[in-house]
Design a protein around this motif. Structure first.
Motif, PDB file in Angstrom:
ATOM      1  N   ASP A  58       0.928  -1.156  -0.130  1.00  0.00           N
ATOM      2  CA  ASP A  58       0.158   0.087   0.025  1.00  0.00           C
ATOM      3  C   ASP A  58       0.644   1.212  -0.060  1.00  0.00           C
ATOM      4  OD1 ASP A  58      -1.806   1.921   0.319  1.00  0.00           O
ATOM      5  OD2 ASP A  58      -2.513   1.260   2.378  1.00  0.00           O
ATOM      6  N   PHE A  59       1.009   1.900  -1.273  1.00  0.00           N
ATOM      7  CA  PHE A  59       1.893   3.055  -1.377  1.00  0.00           C
ATOM      8  C   PHE A  59       1.047   4.223  -0.808  1.00  0.00           C
ATOM      9  CE2 PHE A  59       5.750   1.748  -4.177  1.00  0.00           C
ATOM     10  CZ  PHE A  59       5.831   0.367  -3.625  1.00  0.00           C
ATOM     11  N   ASN A  60      -0.167   4.050  -0.840  1.00  0.00           N
ATOM     12  CA  ASN A  60      -0.914   5.397  -0.569  1.00  0.00           C
ATOM     13  C   ASN A  60      -0.555   6.511  -1.639  1.00  0.00           C
ATOM     14  OD1 ASN A  60      -2.891   5.229   1.720  1.00  0.00           O
ATOM     15  ND2 ASN A  60      -0.936   4.654   2.856  1.00  0.00           N
ATOM     16  N   ASP A  61      -0.411   6.147  -2.982  1.00  0.00           N
ATOM     17  CA  ASP A  61       0.044   7.075  -3.798  1.00  0.00           C
ATOM     18  C   ASP A  61      -0.056   6.520  -5.260  1.00  0.00           C
ATOM     19  OD1 ASP A  61       0.630   9.734  -5.078  1.00  0.00           O
ATOM     20  OD2 ASP A  61       2.183   9.985  -3.922  1.00  0.00           O
ATOM     21  N   ILE A  62      -0.157   7.441  -6.269  1.00  0.00           N
ATOM     22  CA  ILE A  62      -0.667   6.800  -7.420  1.00  0.00           C
ATOM     23  C   ILE A  62       0.549   6.194  -8.366  1.00  0.00           C
ATOM     24  CG2 ILE A  62      -2.612   8.352  -7.689  1.00  0.00           C
ATOM     25  CD1 ILE A  62      -0.874  10.173  -9.311  1.00  0.00           C
ATOM     26  N   PRO A  63       0.393   5.559  -9.183  1.00  0.00           N
ATOM     27  CA  PRO A  63       1.455   5.063 -10.340  1.00  0.00           C
ATOM     28  C   PRO A  63       1.940   6.521 -10.984  1.00  0.00           C
ATOM     29  CG  PRO A  63      -0.951   4.442 -11.211  1.00  0.00           C
ATOM     30  CD  PRO A  63      -0.920   4.831  -9.861  1.00  0.00           C
ATOM     31  N   SER A  64       3.272   6.500 -11.215  1.00  0.00           N
ATOM     32  CA  SER A  64       4.043   7.429 -11.810  1.00  0.00           C
ATOM     33  C   SER A  64       4.346   8.556 -10.778  1.00  0.00           C
ATOM     34  CB  SER A  64       3.517   7.917 -12.919  1.00  0.00           C
ATOM     35  OG  SER A  64       3.377   6.924 -14.161  1.00  0.00           O
ATOM     36  N   CYS A  65       4.087   8.509  -9.554  1.00  0.00           N
ATOM     37  CA  CYS A  65       4.200   9.558  -8.528  1.00  0.00           C
ATOM     38  C   CYS A  65       5.645   9.813  -8.295  1.00  0.00           C
ATOM     39  CB  CYS A  65       3.512   8.945  -7.246  1.00  0.00           C
ATOM     40  SG  CYS A  65       3.660   8.067  -6.238  1.00  0.00           S
ATOM     41  N   ARG A  95     -14.431   7.723  -0.876  1.00  0.00           N
ATOM     42  CA  ARG A  95     -14.635   8.146  -2.136  1.00  0.00           C
ATOM     43  C   ARG A  95     -13.124   8.669  -2.808  1.00  0.00           C
ATOM     44  NH1 ARG A  95     -19.424  10.675   0.124  1.00  0.00           N
ATOM     45  NH2 ARG A  95     -21.335   9.963  -1.007  1.00  0.00           N
ATOM     46  N   PHE A  96     -12.075   8.036  -2.336  1.00  0.00           N
ATOM     47  CA  PHE A  96     -10.904   8.296  -2.954  1.00  0.00           C
ATOM     48  C   PHE A  96     -10.645   6.995  -3.750  1.00  0.00           C
ATOM     49  CE2 PHE A  96     -10.173  11.098   1.004  1.00  0.00           C
ATOM     50  CZ  PHE A  96      -9.759  12.059   0.387  1.00  0.00           C
ATOM     51  N   TYR A  97     -10.847   7.161  -5.051  1.00  0.00           N
ATOM     52  CA  TYR A  97     -10.795   6.187  -5.993  1.00  0.00           C
ATOM     53  C   TYR A  97      -9.530   6.167  -6.596  1.00  0.00           C
ATOM     54  CZ  TYR A  97     -15.812   5.962  -4.679  1.00  0.00           C
ATOM     55  OH  TYR A  97     -16.768   5.867  -3.908  1.00  0.00           O
ATOM     56  N   PHE A  98      -8.567   5.435  -6.424  1.00  0.00           N
ATOM     57  CA  PHE A  98      -7.154   5.302  -6.984  1.00  0.00           C
ATOM     58  C   PHE A  98      -6.529   4.051  -6.807  1.00  0.00           C
ATOM     59  CE2 PHE A  98      -7.509   9.768  -5.333  1.00  0.00           C
ATOM     60  CZ  PHE A  98      -7.459  10.559  -6.430  1.00  0.00           C
ATOM     61  N   ARG A  99      -5.439   3.799  -7.772  1.00  0.00           N
ATOM     62  CA  ARG A  99      -4.759   2.620  -7.732  1.00  0.00           C
ATOM     63  C   ARG A  99      -3.502   3.069  -6.815  1.00  0.00           C
ATOM     64  NH1 ARG A  99      -0.261   0.063 -10.566  1.00  0.00           N
ATOM     65  NH2 ARG A  99      -0.587   1.181 -12.401  1.00  0.00           N
ATOM     66  N   PHE A 129      -4.529  -4.371 -17.914  1.00  0.00           N
ATOM     67  CA  PHE A 129      -5.464  -3.712 -18.672  1.00  0.00           C
ATOM     68  C   PHE A 129      -6.226  -2.897 -18.497  1.00  0.00           C
ATOM     69  CE2 PHE A 129      -8.870  -3.907 -21.822  1.00  0.00           C
ATOM     70  CZ  PHE A 129      -8.161  -3.697 -23.240  1.00  0.00           C
ATOM     71  N   GLY A 130      -6.275  -1.711 -19.022  1.00  0.00           N
ATOM     72  CA  GLY A 130      -7.125  -0.445 -18.668  1.00  0.00           C
ATOM     73  C   GLY A 130      -6.841   0.091 -17.270  1.00  0.00           C
ATOM     74  N   PRO A 131      -7.482   1.143 -17.018  1.00  0.00           N
ATOM     75  CA  PRO A 131      -7.519   1.944 -15.717  1.00  0.00           C
ATOM     76  C   PRO A 131      -8.157   0.991 -14.666  1.00  0.00           C
ATOM     77  CG  PRO A 131      -9.005   2.918 -17.087  1.00  0.00           C
ATOM     78  CD  PRO A 131      -8.594   1.952 -17.911  1.00  0.00           C
ATOM     79  N   THR A 132      -7.476   1.127 -13.588  1.00  0.00           N
ATOM     80  CA  THR A 132      -8.321   0.274 -12.383  1.00  0.00           C
ATOM     81  C   THR A 132      -8.020   1.188 -11.189  1.00  0.00           C
ATOM     82  OG1 THR A 132      -8.475  -1.873 -11.258  1.00  0.00           O
ATOM     83  CG2 THR A 132      -6.424  -1.016 -11.625  1.00  0.00           C
ATOM     84  N   ILE A 133      -8.701   0.877  -9.963  1.00  0.00           N
ATOM     85  CA  ILE A 133      -8.448   1.497  -8.467  1.00  0.00           C
ATOM     86  C   ILE A 133      -8.409   0.088  -7.815  1.00  0.00           C
ATOM     87  CG2 ILE A 133      -9.991   3.333  -9.223  1.00  0.00           C
ATOM     88  CD1 ILE A 133     -12.108   1.966  -7.347  1.00  0.00           C
TER      89      ILE A 133
END
Length: 381
Positions: free
Chosen positions: A304-311, A341-345, A331-335
């Motif tokens: 659990d990085f608590n941050d998005i890809p490419s951060c 309501r914080f919808y991120f990978r 394949f494709g975006p995902t969360i």
């Protein structure tokens, strides 16, 4: 006749003004798309806003598509502006929404492969609360059904019978049977279950980064794979912060004063916490990269990085020699996070070494506030 001339005179500047406005909208949106795509390359110590804007890339891409559709019907030349921004931003866009097809393995490849799951299990509580008719723990059931060779968990202090959350003695016995090698609750929250022997790495984690990571050495198919099980700095939102954020979606769009006041409160309370978390994760990522470089060899850095890809944190850990497993074979975006309501990978799986990822899937079980990622890796011949 004179009326027609007047009409043409009026229409010409109106059309020119519309095109100028469209050019401005396209240019601004193109700039924001590029800035958000590459915001993760900017040190959050220097510019926190870049890290915040980087989180908005999905929203900008949706806006790009809507504006591109309008451009197609009204002024196609403007499409080139957005197309250029997509071309410049393509690597981060593909990390967010890759377009890969998983590979099937023959019998020989199966023998050289292993499966790995990273999962923030929320202590095996059920994020949904009491589910009518549910008589088994959905999180443990998913792990047993998926049956990965290695399970790397965060927020897992204990594994024991617990009637409140439907953890039965049968669950405990089956986990013990499948995973004879285990460590539970290292640094209060890290757990690894494995079908292969492993040990916790002998060095002590720098106290500054306790309890954000733990390191292990796994003996797997005759090779050693080092594992960093991570739970990087969270935003640290308290219940009042979460309620404030949720209120942005519940306020009437017509109540301008209410919305304006809520937005100001979000700026004051949430953004400052986000900025502090970005800076903490930078330091944690630099330490993980230091450990990876010091030890060398095969590595999986996941959790659990608590941050998005490419951060910035992900880029720091990856350096020039690590790969993002989801970007490589997803394949494709995902969360992977669906709470508040914080919808991120924000759960990531990075790797390097004498193997490649051939498949990765995100589980859909909603019992934790995180979804799991499970990858298949194939050792090179």
């Amino acid at each position: 006749m004179q009326n027609k001339k007047v009409s043409r005179f009026v229409m010409r500047p109106t059309k020119a003004m519309a095109r100028a406005a469209a050019a401005g909208v396209n240019t601004l949106l193109a700039f924001l798309t590029v800035f958000s795509a590459w915001g993760g390359t900017i040190d959050p110590e220097e510019c926190v806003m870049a890290a915040l804007v980087a989180m908005m890339l999905p929203g900008f891409l949706v806006a790009d598509i809507l504006v591109a559709v309008a451009d197609f019907f009204f002024w196609r030349r403007a499409l080139w502006v957005l197309a250029l921004s997509w071309a410049v931003s393509m690597p981060p866009i593909l990390a967010f929404a890759p377009v890969h097809v998983s590979e099937s393995l023959d019998e020989d490849a199966e023998r050289r492969s292993f499966t790995f799951m990273t999962y923030n299990v929320l202590h095996f509580w059920d994020f949904r609360g009491e589910v009518p008719g549910l008589k088994s723990n959905a999180t443990i059931d998913y792990i047993l059904k998926t049956d990965p060779d290695i399970v790397s968990m965060q927020e897992c202090d204990l594994i024991h019978e617990w009637p409140l959350w439907n953890i039965s003695e049968g669950h405990i016995r089956e986990l013990a049977r499948r995973y004879p090698f285990r460590v539970v609750g290292i640094h209060d929250q890290f757990t690894v279950l494995s079908k292969y022997p492993f040990v916790e790495d002998s060095f002590e984690v720098d106290p500054r980064f306790y309890p954000r990571m733990s390191f292990f050495r796994i003996s797997l198919n005759g090779q050693v794979v080092h594992l960093a099980n991570c739970h990087l700095q969270s935003i640290g939102l308290d219940p009042a912060d979460k309620e404030l954020y949720a209120g942005l979606f519940e306020a009437s769009p017509w109540a301008e004063r209410v919305m304006s006041r809520k937005v100001e409160q979000v700026k004051a309370r949430l953004i400052s916490k986000l900025g502090a978390a970005f800076r903490e994760r930078k330091a944690q990522a630099e330490y993980i990269r230091h450990v990876v470089d010091s030890i060398g060899g095969n590595w999986i850095v996941a959790g659990d990085f608590n941050d998005i890809p490419s951060c910035y944190a992900v880029r720091t850990i990856m350096g020039d020699d690590m790969h993002d497993a989801y970007a490589e074979k997803g394949f494709g975006p995902t969360i992977t996070y669906h709470g508040n309501r914080f919808y991120f990978r924000i759960d990531q799986m990075l790797y390097k070494g004498d193997y490649d990822v051939v498949d990765i899937v995100r589980g859909d079980v909603p019992s934790s506030d995180h979804y799991p990622l499970t990858a298949t890796f194939l050792f090179n011949e």
